[in-house]
Write a protein that holds these residues in place. Structure first.
Motif, mmCIF file in Angstrom:
data_model
loop_
_atom_site.group_PDB
_atom_site.id
_atom_site.type_symbol
_atom_site.label_atom_id
_atom_site.label_comp_id
_atom_site.label_asym_id
_atom_site.label_seq_id
_atom_site.Cartn_x
_atom_site.Cartn_y
_atom_site.Cartn_z
ATOM 1 N N GLY A 20 48.837 56.751 53.624
ATOM 2 C CA GLY A 20 49.143 56.357 52.252
ATOM 3 C C GLY A 20 50.617 56.282 51.927
ATOM 4 N N ASN A 21 51.491 56.403 52.933
ATOM 5 C CA ASN A 21 52.942 56.302 52.723
ATOM 6 C C ASN A 21 53.350 54.836 52.574
ATOM 7 N N LEU A 22 54.239 54.592 51.641
ATOM 8 C CA LEU A 22 54.734 53.243 51.391
ATOM 9 C C LEU A 22 56.040 53.020 52.143
ATOM 10 N N HIS A 23 56.119 51.900 52.875
ATOM 11 C CA HIS A 23 57.321 51.530 53.627
ATOM 12 C C HIS A 23 57.775 50.161 53.117
ATOM 13 N N GLN A 24 58.945 50.112 52.471
ATOM 14 C CA GLN A 24 59.434 48.854 51.900
ATOM 15 C C GLN A 24 60.725 48.355 52.525
ATOM 16 N N ASN A 25 61.610 49.251 52.921
ATOM 17 C CA ASN A 25 62.922 48.850 53.432
ATOM 18 C C ASN A 25 62.880 48.697 54.939
ATOM 19 N N GLY A 26 63.488 47.623 55.418
ATOM 20 C CA GLY A 26 63.482 47.400 56.853
ATOM 21 C C GLY A 26 64.700 46.647 57.330
ATOM 22 N N ILE A 27 64.691 46.393 58.629
ATOM 23 C CA ILE A 27 65.760 45.631 59.275
ATOM 24 C C ILE A 27 65.118 44.590 60.178
ATOM 25 N N MET A 28 65.638 43.376 60.103
ATOM 26 C CA MET A 28 65.200 42.295 60.977
ATOM 27 C C MET A 28 66.417 41.813 61.756
ATOM 28 N N ARG A 29 66.239 41.626 63.053
ATOM 29 C CA ARG A 29 67.328 41.098 63.876
ATOM 30 C C ARG A 29 67.139 39.595 64.053
ATOM 31 N N LEU A 30 68.222 38.941 64.458
ATOM 32 C CA LEU A 30 68.124 37.524 64.780
ATOM 33 C C LEU A 30 67.169 37.330 65.957
ATOM 34 N N ALA A 31 66.449 36.240 65.951
ATOM 35 C CA ALA A 31 65.510 35.936 67.029
ATOM 36 C C ALA A 31 66.242 35.351 68.228
ATOM 37 N N THR A 32 65.699 35.628 69.396
ATOM 38 C CA THR A 32 66.199 35.015 70.627
ATOM 39 C C THR A 32 65.275 33.870 71.007
ATOM 40 N N ALA A 33 65.684 33.093 71.985
ATOM 41 C CA ALA A 33 64.817 32.020 72.475
ATOM 42 C C ALA A 33 63.510 32.608 72.995
ATOM 43 N N ALA A 34 63.588 33.742 73.686
ATOM 44 C CA ALA A 34 62.381 34.382 74.223
ATOM 45 C C ALA A 34 61.432 34.795 73.101
ATOM 46 N N ASP A 35 61.985 35.250 71.970
ATOM 47 C CA ASP A 35 61.138 35.639 70.844
ATOM 48 C C ASP A 35 60.284 34.466 70.364
ATOM 49 N N GLU A 36 60.827 33.267 70.435
ATOM 50 C CA GLU A 36 60.095 32.106 69.955
ATOM 51 C C GLU A 36 59.239 31.448 71.037
ATOM 52 N N ILE A 37 59.608 31.601 72.298
ATOM 53 C CA ILE A 37 58.885 30.929 73.382
ATOM 54 C C ILE A 37 57.744 31.773 73.949
ATOM 55 N N LEU A 38 58.010 33.040 74.253
ATOM 56 C CA LEU A 38 57.001 33.871 74.921
ATOM 57 C C LEU A 38 55.693 34.021 74.146
ATOM 58 N N PRO A 39 55.708 34.152 72.820
ATOM 59 C CA PRO A 39 54.429 34.272 72.109
ATOM 60 C C PRO A 39 53.523 33.043 72.237
ATOM 61 N N LEU A 40 54.105 31.905 72.569
ATOM 62 C CA LEU A 40 53.289 30.688 72.713
ATOM 63 C C LEU A 40 52.282 30.803 73.855
ATOM 64 N N LYS A 41 52.550 31.712 74.807
ATOM 65 C CA LYS A 41 51.636 31.932 75.931
ATOM 66 C C LYS A 41 50.511 32.906 75.570
ATOM 67 N N ASP A 42 50.652 33.596 74.453
ATOM 68 C CA ASP A 42 49.670 34.610 74.051
ATOM 69 C C ASP A 42 48.346 33.926 73.676
ATOM 70 N N PRO A 43 47.214 34.410 74.195
ATOM 71 C CA PRO A 43 45.916 33.800 73.887
ATOM 72 C C PRO A 43 45.581 33.809 72.396
ATOM 73 N N ARG A 44 46.087 34.800 71.649
ATOM 74 C CA ARG A 44 45.831 34.840 70.201
ATOM 75 C C ARG A 44 46.506 33.672 69.494
ATOM 76 N N VAL A 45 47.663 33.263 69.985
ATOM 77 C CA VAL A 45 48.376 32.120 69.405
ATOM 78 C C VAL A 45 47.716 30.821 69.857
ATOM 79 N N GLN A 46 47.288 30.775 71.101
ATOM 80 C CA GLN A 46 46.646 29.560 71.610
ATOM 81 C C GLN A 46 45.341 29.267 70.877
ATOM 82 N N SER A 47 44.606 30.325 70.478
ATOM 83 C CA SER A 47 43.359 30.104 69.755
ATOM 84 C C SER A 47 43.574 29.974 68.246
ATOM 85 N N ASN A 48 44.716 30.474 67.747
ATOM 86 C CA ASN A 48 45.026 30.395 66.326
ATOM 87 C C ASN A 48 46.542 30.314 66.160
ATOM 88 N N PRO A 49 47.091 29.098 66.071
ATOM 89 C CA PRO A 49 48.549 28.928 65.991
ATOM 90 C C PRO A 49 49.215 29.701 64.849
#
Length: 121
Positions: A20-49
């Protein structure tokens, strides 16, 4: 001048963990090419883009409240408005290199940047 690679954010609603703890503040880093390319091979993405966003955000969010690990389950459990906010934030920092929004005065046309305030504040 230093190159900024991490950006702080505040979720509009926040992630509520199993205790029941609330988490609102975070940090996001810049994406790399691998961050955008590697998930495309994941079966969850292939079945649901649309699942690409879930995997991508789980890779680039490095901190969310007191959570030690950010994984796809956490992203799946976000409120829809928080997911939409993070997708927009991801686009701004990776396309513009800043979390600021470019805008112009509707009367005089003067262009300026502003820092977006989290919804509900």
């Amino acid at each position: 001048m230093t190159f900024q690679t991490e950006f702080e954010f505040t979720l509009p609603k926040g992630y509520v963990d199993e205790e029941g703890n609330l988490h609102q503040n975070g940090i996001m880093r810049l994406a790399t090419a691998a961050d955008e390319i590697l998930p495309l091979k994941d079966p969850r993405v292939q079945s649901n883009p649309a699942y690409l966003a879930v995997i991508l955000l789980s890779r680039v969010i490095t901190k969310l409240g007191e959570l030690q690990i950010i994984n796809t389950k956490i992203i799946e459990d976000l409120f829809a408005s928080d997911l939409a906010y993070l997708q927009d934030f991801y686009g701004r920092i990776n396309e513009n290199g800043t979390s600021r929004i470019q805008t112009a005065c509707p009367k005089c046309g003067h262009q300026f940047e502003l820092e977006e305030e989290p919804m509900g504040e």
